[in-house]
Design a protein around this motif. Structure first.
Motif, PDB file in Angstrom:
ATOM      1  N   VAL A   1     136.482   0.372  -6.848  1.00 13.57           N
ATOM      2  CA  VAL A   1     135.482   0.711  -5.831  1.00 13.57           C
ATOM      3  C   VAL A   1     134.512  -0.439  -5.610  1.00 13.57           C
ATOM      4  N   PHE A   2     134.068  -1.065  -6.716  1.00 12.61           N
ATOM      5  CA  PHE A   2     133.048  -2.103  -6.611  1.00 12.61           C
ATOM      6  C   PHE A   2     133.626  -3.510  -6.540  1.00 12.61           C
ATOM      7  N   SER A   3     134.899  -3.618  -6.222  1.00 11.10           N
ATOM      8  CA  SER A   3     135.454  -4.934  -5.951  1.00 11.10           C
ATOM      9  C   SER A   3     134.911  -5.444  -4.619  1.00 11.10           C
ATOM     10  N   ARG A   4     134.991  -6.720  -4.411  1.00  7.97           N
ATOM     11  CA  ARG A   4     134.366  -7.333  -3.225  1.00  7.97           C
ATOM     12  C   ARG A   4     135.010  -6.818  -1.934  1.00  7.97           C
ATOM     13  N   PRO A   5     134.186  -6.257  -1.022  1.00  8.19           N
ATOM     14  CA  PRO A   5     134.742  -5.750   0.245  1.00  8.19           C
ATOM     15  C   PRO A   5     135.353  -6.866   1.078  1.00  8.19           C
ATOM     16  N   GLN A   6     136.412  -6.518   1.804  1.00  4.56           N
ATOM     17  CA  GLN A   6     137.086  -7.512   2.629  1.00  4.56           C
ATOM     18  C   GLN A   6     136.350  -7.743   3.950  1.00  4.56           C
ATOM     19  N   LYS A   7     135.794  -6.678   4.527  1.00  9.36           N
ATOM     20  CA  LYS A   7     135.082  -6.779   5.799  1.00  9.36           C
ATOM     21  C   LYS A   7     133.724  -6.092   5.663  1.00  9.36           C
ATOM     22  N   GLY A   8     132.683  -6.892   5.409  1.00  6.06           N
ATOM     23  CA  GLY A   8     131.362  -6.335   5.162  1.00  6.06           C
ATOM     24  C   GLY A   8     130.794  -5.564   6.344  1.00  6.06           C
ATOM     25  N   LYS A   9     131.011  -6.057   7.576  1.00  3.56           N
ATOM     26  CA  LYS A   9     130.471  -5.384   8.761  1.00  3.56           C
ATOM     27  C   LYS A   9     131.059  -3.988   8.929  1.00  3.56           C
ATOM     28  N   LEU A  10     132.325  -3.842   8.590  1.00  4.24           N
ATOM     29  CA  LEU A  10     132.957  -2.536   8.679  1.00  4.24           C
ATOM     30  C   LEU A  10     132.308  -1.559   7.706  1.00  4.24           C
ATOM     31  N   TYR A  11     131.977  -2.024   6.535  1.00  2.00           N
ATOM     32  CA  TYR A  11     131.342  -1.167   5.530  1.00  2.00           C
ATOM     33  C   TYR A  11     129.951  -0.739   5.986  1.00  2.00           C
ATOM     34  N   TYR A  12     129.267  -1.604   6.705  1.00  2.00           N
ATOM     35  CA  TYR A  12     127.941  -1.257   7.213  1.00  2.00           C
ATOM     36  C   TYR A  12     128.027  -0.037   8.124  1.00  2.00           C
ATOM     37  N   LYS A  13     129.002  -0.012   8.996  1.00  2.00           N
ATOM     38  CA  LYS A  13     129.185   1.136   9.896  1.00  2.00           C
ATOM     39  C   LYS A  13     129.588   2.387   9.121  1.00  2.00           C
ATOM     40  N   LEU A  14     130.425   2.211   8.107  1.00  2.00           N
ATOM     41  CA  LEU A  14     130.844   3.353   7.301  1.00  2.00           C
ATOM     42  C   LEU A  14     129.671   3.948   6.525  1.00  2.00           C
ATOM     43  N   ILE A  15     128.799   3.093   6.014  1.00  2.00           N
ATOM     44  CA  ILE A  15     127.628   3.579   5.269  1.00  2.00           C
ATOM     45  C   ILE A  15     126.721   4.393   6.178  1.00  2.00           C
TER      46      ILE A  15
END
Length: 246
Positions: free
Chosen positions: A17-31
């Protein structure tokens, strides 16, 4: 051995879970989406329950402290400390374990049994990080707001019922709220809230992510997630109380 295996699988999942995200911007929208789904949608139930519990605390304290030698302002003081120390962190955490935890476990579990997670893995997506990390970040960021809301609504509910039933005056209640106020109690409540948010989300995600079978097993995993999350919250409540208030 079964417990050790579960703990081992749980920590292995957290590592993914806490491995480095591949696409940070995508995670921002998911959060942001998870904040709305898991946090904003919980405001109503937290506010309603907090108001009623604050009212109940005040009435019970008023009727049990019906003694001429006990000053009325102690009712507000006891209600404030009850809400700060336990209700707005631990009890609200247990409520959210039932609402948010079951939602997370059933959502991820349904994706597992319908093979959506397997499809993501085939495409090279870190499904554990993609599905779970936004939920953990969202609850850790938003649940402290729910705790602050619960504190204010609970205290307001106690004042409202106290004044309208005539068991105490506004002046006495406010005096009790302000009397020997310890600011660290707010910090204590927020620390517990953050820990509980992480536990609820990670444990529920684990049971949903590792489910095997069909819809019946998804329902069972959701129940297990709520039960284990609740027990873990109570355990960590004891540990954190010993560490922070000793």
């Amino acid at each position: 051995m079964g417990l050790l295996r579960v703990l081992g699988d749980y920590f292995l999942l957290l590592r993914r879970v806490f491995s480095r995200p591949q696409k940070g911007k995508l995670y921002y929208k998911l959060i942001l989406r998870e904040i709305d789904s898991l946090g904003v949608n919980s405001i109503g139930i937290v506010a309603v329950i907090s108001a009623f519990m604050g009212a109940v605390f005040t009435l019970q304290l008023a009727y049990n402290a019906n003694n001429p030698f006990v000053p009325n302002f102690l009712i507000g003081l006891a209600a404030r400390d009850s809400i700060l120390l336990e209700f707005s962190s631990t009890i609200v955490g247990l409520i959210l374990a039932g609402k948010v935890g079951s939602n997370i476990a059933s959502e991820i579990g349904s994706m597992r049994v319908s093979e959506q997670i397997d499809a993501m893995e085939i495409m090279g997506v870190n499904s554990a990080s993609y599905l779970i990390l936004p939920k953990i970040v969202a609850t850790v960021l938003f649940n402290p707001f729910l705790t602050i809301l619960s504190i204010f609504v609970g205290i307001f509910g106690g004042w409202l019922v106290g004044v309208f039933t005539g068991v105490l005056t506004t002046q006495n209640y406010i005096e009790g709220i302000q009397h020997t106020f310890v600011p660290f109690y707010v910090t204590y409540a927020l620390v517990k809230t953050v820990v509980f948010a992480f536990l609820i989300t990670s444990i529920s995600s684990y049971y949903g992510y590792t489910v095997k079978g069909g819809s019946i097993e998804v329902g069972r995993s959701s129940t297990k997630a709520v039960v284990v999350s609740s027990i873990t919250i109570l355990l960590f409540n004891l540990i954190l109380t010993q560490l922070l208030l000793k």
